[in-house]
Design a protein around this motif. Sequence first.
Motif, PDB file in Angstrom:
ATOM      1  N   GLN A  62       0.921  -1.276   0.117  1.00  0.00           N
ATOM      2  CA  GLN A  62      -0.049  -0.005  -0.118  1.00  0.00           C
ATOM      3  C   GLN A  62       0.841   1.197   0.167  1.00  0.00           C
ATOM      4  OE1 GLN A  62      -2.941   0.100   2.977  1.00  0.00           O
ATOM      5  NE2 GLN A  62      -3.680   2.183   2.632  1.00  0.00           N
ATOM      6  N   GLN A  63       0.588   2.104  -0.924  1.00  0.00           N
ATOM      7  CA  GLN A  63       1.300   3.365  -1.026  1.00  0.00           C
ATOM      8  C   GLN A  63       0.629   4.428  -0.510  1.00  0.00           C
ATOM      9  OE1 GLN A  63       2.099   3.760  -5.128  1.00  0.00           O
ATOM     10  NE2 GLN A  63       3.051   1.967  -5.479  1.00  0.00           N
ATOM     11  N   THR A  64       1.450   5.583  -0.059  1.00  0.00           N
ATOM     12  CA  THR A  64       0.786   6.814   0.443  1.00  0.00           C
ATOM     13  C   THR A  64       0.158   7.616  -0.427  1.00  0.00           C
ATOM     14  OG1 THR A  64       2.847   7.931   0.316  1.00  0.00           O
ATOM     15  CG2 THR A  64       2.510   6.497   2.620  1.00  0.00           C
ATOM     16  N   SER A  65       0.401   7.563  -1.891  1.00  0.00           N
ATOM     17  CA  SER A  65      -0.239   8.176  -2.767  1.00  0.00           C
ATOM     18  C   SER A  65      -1.298   7.522  -3.374  1.00  0.00           C
ATOM     19  CB  SER A  65       1.011   8.577  -3.878  1.00  0.00           C
ATOM     20  OG  SER A  65       1.191   7.315  -4.308  1.00  0.00           O
ATOM     21  N   GLY A  66      -2.046   8.025  -4.384  1.00  0.00           N
ATOM     22  CA  GLY A  66      -3.040   7.679  -5.087  1.00  0.00           C
ATOM     23  C   GLY A  66      -4.536   8.170  -4.686  1.00  0.00           C
ATOM     24  N   GLY A  67      -5.496   7.664  -5.289  1.00  0.00           N
ATOM     25  CA  GLY A  67      -6.997   8.162  -4.562  1.00  0.00           C
ATOM     26  C   GLY A  67      -7.199   9.173  -5.742  1.00  0.00           C
ATOM     27  N   SER A 144     -15.080  21.712  -7.676  1.00  0.00           N
ATOM     28  CA  SER A 144     -15.516  20.391  -7.584  1.00  0.00           C
ATOM     29  C   SER A 144     -15.767  20.125  -6.164  1.00  0.00           C
ATOM     30  CB  SER A 144     -14.511  19.483  -8.229  1.00  0.00           C
ATOM     31  OG  SER A 144     -14.423  19.629  -9.444  1.00  0.00           O
ATOM     32  N   CYS A 145     -16.432  19.056  -5.814  1.00  0.00           N
ATOM     33  CA  CYS A 145     -16.854  18.625  -4.388  1.00  0.00           C
ATOM     34  C   CYS A 145     -15.447  17.814  -3.940  1.00  0.00           C
ATOM     35  CB  CYS A 145     -18.024  17.551  -4.186  1.00  0.00           C
ATOM     36  SG  CYS A 145     -19.598  18.365  -4.781  1.00  0.00           S
ATOM     37  N   ILE A 146     -15.297  18.069  -2.780  1.00  0.00           N
ATOM     38  CA  ILE A 146     -14.443  17.428  -1.745  1.00  0.00           C
ATOM     39  C   ILE A 146     -14.816  15.794  -1.770  1.00  0.00           C
ATOM     40  CG2 ILE A 146     -12.922  17.357  -0.038  1.00  0.00           C
ATOM     41  CD1 ILE A 146     -13.154  20.419   0.341  1.00  0.00           C
ATOM     42  N   PRO A 147     -14.128  14.837  -2.052  1.00  0.00           N
ATOM     43  CA  PRO A 147     -14.305  13.408  -1.681  1.00  0.00           C
ATOM     44  C   PRO A 147     -14.775  13.166  -0.206  1.00  0.00           C
ATOM     45  CG  PRO A 147     -12.723  13.381  -3.465  1.00  0.00           C
ATOM     46  CD  PRO A 147     -12.870  14.973  -3.032  1.00  0.00           C
ATOM     47  N   GLY A 148     -15.787  12.800  -0.006  1.00  0.00           N
ATOM     48  CA  GLY A 148     -16.105  12.383   1.301  1.00  0.00           C
ATOM     49  C   GLY A 148     -15.996  10.708   1.932  1.00  0.00           C
ATOM     50  N   SER A 149     -15.476   9.969   0.899  1.00  0.00           N
ATOM     51  CA  SER A 149     -15.338   8.562   1.315  1.00  0.00           C
ATOM     52  C   SER A 149     -13.983   8.440   1.815  1.00  0.00           C
ATOM     53  CB  SER A 149     -15.804   7.856   0.193  1.00  0.00           C
ATOM     54  OG  SER A 149     -14.731   8.149  -1.077  1.00  0.00           O
ATOM     55  N   LYS A 150     -14.172   7.429   2.680  1.00  0.00           N
ATOM     56  CA  LYS A 150     -12.479   7.161   3.382  1.00  0.00           C
ATOM     57  C   LYS A 150     -11.727   6.053   2.450  1.00  0.00           C
ATOM     58  CE  LYS A 150     -14.199   8.523   7.970  1.00  0.00           C
ATOM     59  NZ  LYS A 150     -14.372   8.114   9.478  1.00  0.00           N
ATOM     60  N   THR A 251     -11.004   9.459  -2.495  1.00  0.00           N
ATOM     61  CA  THR A 251     -10.810   9.246  -1.011  1.00  0.00           C
ATOM     62  C   THR A 251     -10.759  10.797  -0.489  1.00  0.00           C
ATOM     63  OG1 THR A 251      -8.378   8.910  -1.478  1.00  0.00           O
ATOM     64  CG2 THR A 251      -9.780   6.881  -1.122  1.00  0.00           C
ATOM     65  N   GLU A 252     -10.974  10.834   0.569  1.00  0.00           N
ATOM     66  CA  GLU A 252     -11.014  12.252   1.271  1.00  0.00           C
ATOM     67  C   GLU A 252      -9.577  12.725   1.534  1.00  0.00           C
ATOM     68  OE1 GLU A 252     -12.989  12.184   5.011  1.00  0.00           O
ATOM     69  OE2 GLU A 252     -11.717  10.726   5.972  1.00  0.00           O
ATOM     70  N   LEU A 253      -9.321  13.974   1.258  1.00  0.00           N
ATOM     71  CA  LEU A 253      -8.099  14.339   1.667  1.00  0.00           C
ATOM     72  C   LEU A 253      -7.794  14.753   3.272  1.00  0.00           C
ATOM     73  CD1 LEU A 253      -7.647  16.836  -1.213  1.00  0.00           C
ATOM     74  CD2 LEU A 253      -6.589  14.773  -1.045  1.00  0.00           C
ATOM     75  N   SER A 254      -6.471  14.363   3.647  1.00  0.00           N
ATOM     76  CA  SER A 254      -6.370  15.030   5.122  1.00  0.00           C
ATOM     77  C   SER A 254      -6.269  16.505   5.110  1.00  0.00           C
ATOM     78  CB  SER A 254      -4.852  14.387   5.509  1.00  0.00           C
ATOM     79  OG  SER A 254      -3.850  14.903   4.665  1.00  0.00           O
ATOM     80  N   PRO A 255      -6.288  17.227   6.135  1.00  0.00           N
ATOM     81  CA  PRO A 255      -6.185  18.502   6.270  1.00  0.00           C
ATOM     82  C   PRO A 255      -4.964  18.893   5.847  1.00  0.00           C
ATOM     83  CG  PRO A 255      -7.070  17.697   8.452  1.00  0.00           C
ATOM     84  CD  PRO A 255      -6.898  16.261   7.649  1.00  0.00           C
ATOM     85  N   ASN A 286     -17.049  22.291   1.435  1.00  0.00           N
ATOM     86  CA  ASN A 286     -17.465  21.301   0.844  1.00  0.00           C
ATOM     87  C   ASN A 286     -16.821  21.357  -0.731  1.00  0.00           C
ATOM     88  OD1 ASN A 286     -18.868  19.979   2.651  1.00  0.00           O
ATOM     89  ND2 ASN A 286     -20.705  21.467   2.083  1.00  0.00           N
ATOM     90  N   LEU A 287     -16.092  22.380  -1.158  1.00  0.00           N
ATOM     91  CA  LEU A 287     -15.884  22.639  -2.617  1.00  0.00           C
ATOM     92  C   LEU A 287     -14.330  22.955  -2.522  1.00  0.00           C
ATOM     93  CD1 LEU A 287     -18.865  24.447  -4.284  1.00  0.00           C
ATOM     94  CD2 LEU A 287     -18.456  22.211  -4.143  1.00  0.00           C
ATOM     95  N   ILE A 288     -13.589  22.443  -3.832  1.00  0.00           N
ATOM     96  CA  ILE A 288     -12.153  22.936  -3.778  1.00  0.00           C
ATOM     97  C   ILE A 288     -12.050  23.404  -5.321  1.00  0.00           C
ATOM     98  CG2 ILE A 288     -11.807  20.535  -4.507  1.00  0.00           C
ATOM     99  CD1 ILE A 288      -9.125  20.981  -2.820  1.00  0.00           C
ATOM    100  N   PRO A 289     -11.072  24.347  -5.339  1.00  0.00           N
ATOM    101  CA  PRO A 289     -11.093  24.800  -6.869  1.00  0.00           C
ATOM    102  C   PRO A 289     -10.138  23.950  -7.558  1.00  0.00           C
ATOM    103  CG  PRO A 289      -9.553  26.303  -5.146  1.00  0.00           C
ATOM    104  CD  PRO A 289     -10.524  25.083  -4.601  1.00  0.00           C
ATOM    105  N   VAL A 290     -10.505  23.678  -9.116  1.00  0.00           N
ATOM    106  CA  VAL A 290      -9.746  22.836  -9.769  1.00  0.00           C
ATOM    107  C   VAL A 290      -9.734  23.394 -11.177  1.00  0.00           C
ATOM    108  CG1 VAL A 290     -10.537  20.722  -8.636  1.00  0.00           C
ATOM    109  CG2 VAL A 290     -11.906  21.737 -10.438  1.00  0.00           C
TER     110      VAL A 290
END
Length: 472
Positions: A62-67, A144-150, A251-255, A286-290
């Motif tokens: 398992q890598q720390t990147s991805g998602g 875009s919506c910030i992903p909420g799934s873990k 997957t959700e982003l950490s702070p 809930n939103l993030i610029p892209v």
Amino acid sequence: MAFSFGGGGASTAGGLFSHTQNKGFGFSSSFGTGATTSTGLGTSLGTGLGTGLGFGGFNTQQQTSGGFFGQLAQAPVQSNQLINTASALSAPTLLGDERDAIFAKWNQLQAFWGTGKGYFNNSIPPVDFTQENPFCRFKAVGFSCIPGSKDEDGLVILAFNRKEDDIRNLQQQLVEALHKVLGGNQTLTVNVEGVKALPDNQTEVLIYVVERSPNGTSKRIPATTLFNYIEQANIKNQLLQLGVVRTLTRTELSPAQLKQLLQNPPAGVDPIIWEQAKVDNPDAENLIPVPMVGFKELLRRLKIQEQMTKQHQTRMDIISEDISELQKNQATTVAKIAQYRRKLMDLSHRVLQVLIKQEIQRKSGYAIQVDEEHLRVQLDTIQSELNAPTQFKGRLNELMSQIRMQNHFGAARSEERYSVDADLLREIKQHLKQQQEGLSHLISVVKDDVEDIKLIEHGLHDSVHTRGGSFS
């Protein structure tokens, strides 16, 4: 409605700003045809674990990147690239005369457009101008919506180059084919979380994989682990044969990741525009610029917006039909309630008549009591009030005569005829009918009571004569 920038073409662990696309087209003859050479999810990720795939097997790589957003975008621009780009745009040295200025303007036009090659020196390769270069004009910033799934939810998205109906009809075959791609391990179970239509006759399938251990417990495979596995070259080729055009996770982003992403503008995006986009964010929670780079990305978001609008309109139509049906049911219920009320009134009158007859039979042979005498006086008073010319009966007769006169004059002169609303006329007739029924019932009750009183008086008179004869 915000849309995911990464859903358009990102298919690797690069995340939000990756634009690598798979080139799969359609399904093969069946879902299972391309899944025959897999080494298995357990043998690839769980090496050294013997038989079966334990929970630790997935986590070994398992890598720390991805998602969905993947690794945060970086811009490692080397100094020589900057120098070459500056030379191509300002001071090319190809011919050594005034024609180099024409090459400079041409290179500037290509850089603004975001395509082409910028020649500036005969001994140095030209500069490739892409839409990510900082001089490209066809750029914008959306939200875009910030992903909420873990990550523990294990949700991975597979985009198929097939219509939604085809995917739903072949969903069971799809699950079996994906299970074969994952190695056919009996401890693994592929589950479909949801199916959603995409533009251009594509379909998004949300899946997760559950691993069951020998002791009976089960656990979802983390999303990043499953995503990294299916991004392997041999697995990706098998998915391409199944018609998968791209894979991604949300997957959700950490702070910390979110903070770093907001602080660092994407490659080719002006920092001032990026800062203004953060200020203009309508919902920072809930939103993030892209970034939106090029017309293709703008067209993709427009198609998604139109499709979501159609889905919302369809849902609104369904809700409207449900509301109409509920209104019809409410009108029917109100009518039934009114009917039951009338029936209850009729039954109450019948019960009252039965009680009156029962009371008469029970009191037969007894002398008139004081309260009964008071009741008789009250009934006589009511009867006299009803028969009075200025009271209810007189007014009702006057109203009926006025109605007859109006009908008579209306027939004589049709131009002066008055029309009454049908519903209002129906209510008047119903009211008059009820008044008439009430009066008739009251009159019959009074008459019955008068007959009973006469009968009682006659009985008392006979008993008095009988006693007088016995005394004589």
